[in-house]
Scaffold this active site. Structure first.
Site, short mmCIF file in Angstrom:
data_model
loop_
_atom_site.label_atom_id
_atom_site.label_comp_id
_atom_site.label_asym_id
_atom_site.label_seq_id
_atom_site.Cartn_x
_atom_site.Cartn_y
_atom_site.Cartn_z
N TYR A 197 35.89 85.06 9.14
CA TYR A 197 35.07 85.83 10.08
C TYR A 197 35.86 86.25 11.31
O TYR A 197 35.41 87.08 12.10
CB TYR A 197 33.81 85.05 10.47
N ARG A 198 37.09 85.71 11.44
CA ARG A 198 37.87 85.90 12.66
C ARG A 198 39.24 85.31 12.37
O ARG A 198 39.35 84.39 11.56
CB ARG A 198 37.18 85.08 13.75
N TYR A 232 43.28 81.77 18.30
CA TYR A 232 43.27 83.10 17.67
C TYR A 232 44.30 84.03 18.34
O TYR A 232 44.26 85.23 18.13
CB TYR A 232 41.88 83.71 17.75
#
Lengths: 512, 105
Positions: free
Chosen positions: A457-458, A84
């Site tokens: 969600y991310r 991420y």
């Protein structure tokens, strides 16, 4: 000699607060805080410097100085948000606020089952503390334990015990605002409160969730509920030999999650997720493009694994677990062709295989799937808890991975009423063609998911704007609200401009 | 030897291991901070075994490492190993680890 620019001036000011040894200048920060799994040149979004405070007071002083110097800060807890963006910021003209030195476990309350933590505390640290002090509380942790307990929960990370929805176990935050003010959420807003880590809401609007995946403040303390050590755990593992059995398994699990029979979060991992922990792709296939179906099937059989592999783990009293184990087995019987393999753990036995997370970095090994310089991007859409809908999402996304020349690596982790579909584009960072394909695939995944009603969600720092843009109800009302709040609470835009696609007024031109 | 062929310390920050001194400090620091991946059974060792012969994959037994090389790899990362920054592993501890890995095996 030219006068130092505003970033260097700010770093010099920060050094007077924390000591020069805790400031990192641009030449080193460019590689020390780069995205280690980057899908493009990591220097292109590496920061201008870093400062590592050791106390709340130092954080407040740095925020105020940052505002005076017009320098934004990008807070990180431990910087292990791999897939991420790791420790990397959204924009390069920024100074990292590295909270790793704030690593105190301030309190573990055994009787009431909670901890109060600083952001630099790692999962390994908390595990060591609990076990060394023989504290009968278990933490929950994600697949690897290098990261921050606080950072992971604030990013809504997932673990595999009944407390695995980490964000839902947060109770009480201490926050430094964009103006350097200090506040406490929930019952912590009452000075001398005796229930800061007990009652999560306080009086009036509850703001804890507003500080998760956001840039409204810098969390310097976090309360987290911990699970009492169970008397017994039972593991029911299953390997589904056919990919097409996934919907039936998901539909069998749903009522067990709804009624609380299964409180942990079983994760249905696909065959490549399992194989990648054991070997590199070249041991199974030497060609280009995704591994052909027949080759993959032979590899699966040789490895003795399923196309989908998962375990339902039960935590609690032995007698109750025994009843629930029969209930789980009955729910799956006749729905899928495989049977559960059952094992058990009882309190007092070694923790390995108990279901309690153990310090482990083994999950990171999957980035070597393609050899070379491993990297990955994580694409994480949420699916309804429905076999048909998960199948639609799986086949669509797998097809897009394969059209782009990648193996589909993924799994569905079951929440109480949703599935987190966590997939990874695994690539070799030394191959430009592969990076180009990954960079083209990722935004297509976001837009295709959104068209089907699935949101992430991310996401990775490089695609915050695309994902935020996909949350477009009423022409992006949520984004307008978030940015109205941002401008009100952080008027200079000091904290993490662009985080989750929330841009303060001064930086809005940088939106992708 | 190319940087990309070497994996080193993935440092699973264990409390109390941050500062190193004394005759065994480098070994102790390596075991406390690097063994999460580089123990004999660690995943980084498994990955290195795909690239290097025999004991060379086990860093504690590897010959030919120089301290300077170790420090560059730790700070910059290599292969699939992320870099380890100064705020996480201070220079003194990294020096001790690097000297230990450079030393006789």
């Amino acid at each position: 000699m030219a006068a130092p620019g505003k970033f260097e001036q700010a770093l010099q000011a920060f050094a007077r607060v924390v000591g020069a040894e805790h400031v990192t200048h641009a030449a080193e920060a460019r590689y020390e805080y780069a995205d280690a799994m980057a899908p493009r040149d990591p220097a292109s979004y590496a920061p201008r410097g870093a400062v590592a405070p050791a106390s709340v007071e130092e954080v407040q002083a740095i925020v105020r100085l940052a505002g005076e110097h017009g320098v934004p800060l990008w807070p990180i807890s431990r910087g292990k948000n791999f897939g991420y963006g790791g420790s990397a910021p959204r924009i390069p003209d920024i100074v990292m606020l590295d909270l790793i030195r704030m690593n105190r476990i301030l309190e573990v309350n055994v009787e009431h089952g909670y901890a109060l933590l600083e952001p630099g505390v790692g999962f390994d640290d908390l595990f060591e503390y609990l076990t060394a002090n023989k504290i009968p509380l278990w933490m929950s942790a994600p697949a690897h334990t290098w990261g921050s307990v606080v950072g992971n929960a604030l990013e809504r990370g997932v673990g595999y015990t009944p407390y695995g929805e980490h964000a839902s176990k947060i109770c009480g935050l201490e926050v430094v605002t964009g103006t350097g003010e200090l506040l406490r959420t929930g019952m912590g807003a009452l000075a001398g409160s005796k229930t800061w880590q007990g009652f999560p809401y306080g009086f009036g609007p509850a703001w804890d969730t507003a500080f998760m995946q956001s840039n409204f403040g810098i969390v310097t303390k976090m309360g987290l509920w911990l699970m009492p050590e169970p008397e017994n755990t039972v593991s029911l593992s299953m390997a589904l030999e056919k990919a097409e059995e996934l919907p039936a398994a998901i539909d069998a699990l749903r009522p067990l999650k709804l009624d609380g029979t299964v409180q942990a979060n079983p994760s249905f991992g696909n065959v490549i997720r399992t194989l990648a922990t054991r070997a590199t792709r070249s041991e199974y296939y030497q060609g280009t493009g995704p591994i052909p179906e027949d080759v993959l099937e032979k590899a699966r059989i040789k490895a003795g694994v399923g196309h989908w592999n998962f375990a339902v783990r039960l935590f609690g009293d032995r007698k109750i677990n025994a009843i629930n184990a029969e209930k789980v087995k009955a729910a799956f019987r006749g729905k899928v062709s495989a049977e559960f393999q059952q094992s058990e753990w009882n309190r007092g036995e070694p923790l390995r295989n108990s279901g309690s997370p153990m310090p482990s970095l083994g999950a990171l090994g999957v980035v070597d799937w393609l050899g070379g310089k491993g990297g990955h991007l994580t694409f994480s859409p949420v699916s309804p808890f429905s076999g048909a809908e998960a199948w639609k999402q799986y086949t669509l996304i797998r097809g897009m991975f394969e059209d782009a020349g990648f193996d589909y690596y993924g799994g569905f982790t079951a929440g109480q009423r949703y599935l987190n579909h966590i997939t990874m584009i695994l690539f070799d960072r030394s191959q430009p063609d592969m990076l180009e394909r990954a960079n083209k695939l990722f935004p297509r995944l976001i837009s295709t998911a959104a068209k089907n009603g699935w949101g992430e969600y991310r996401t990775h720092v490089l695609w915050y704007d695309e994902v935020a843009g996909s949350y477009d109800y009423n022409h992006g009302a949520m984004r307008r609200w978030n940015e109205a709040v941002k401008d009100a609470v952080d008027p200079k835009g000091v904290i993490a401009p662009g985080k989750m696609g929330i841009w303060p007024k001064a930086y809005r031109k940088d939106r992708a | 030897m190319k940087l990309a062929t070497l994996w080193l310390a993935w440092l699973a920050a264990i409390p109390g291991a941050a500062h190193a001194s004394g005759p065994n400090s480098g070994k102790d620091a390596f075991e406390a901070r690097c063994s999460g991946c580089h123990a004999e059974s660690g995943w980084a060792t498994r990955v290195l075994k795909r690239r290097l012969p025999g004991d060379q994959a086990v860093l504690a037994r590897r010959t030919g490492l120089t301290a300077a090389f170790v420090k560059v790899v730790v700070r910059h990362g290599t292969g699939s190993m992320p870099q380890i920054r100064k705020a996480e592993l201070d220079d003194a501890t990294l020096d001790a680890i690097a000297k230990y890995l450079e030393g006789p095996k």
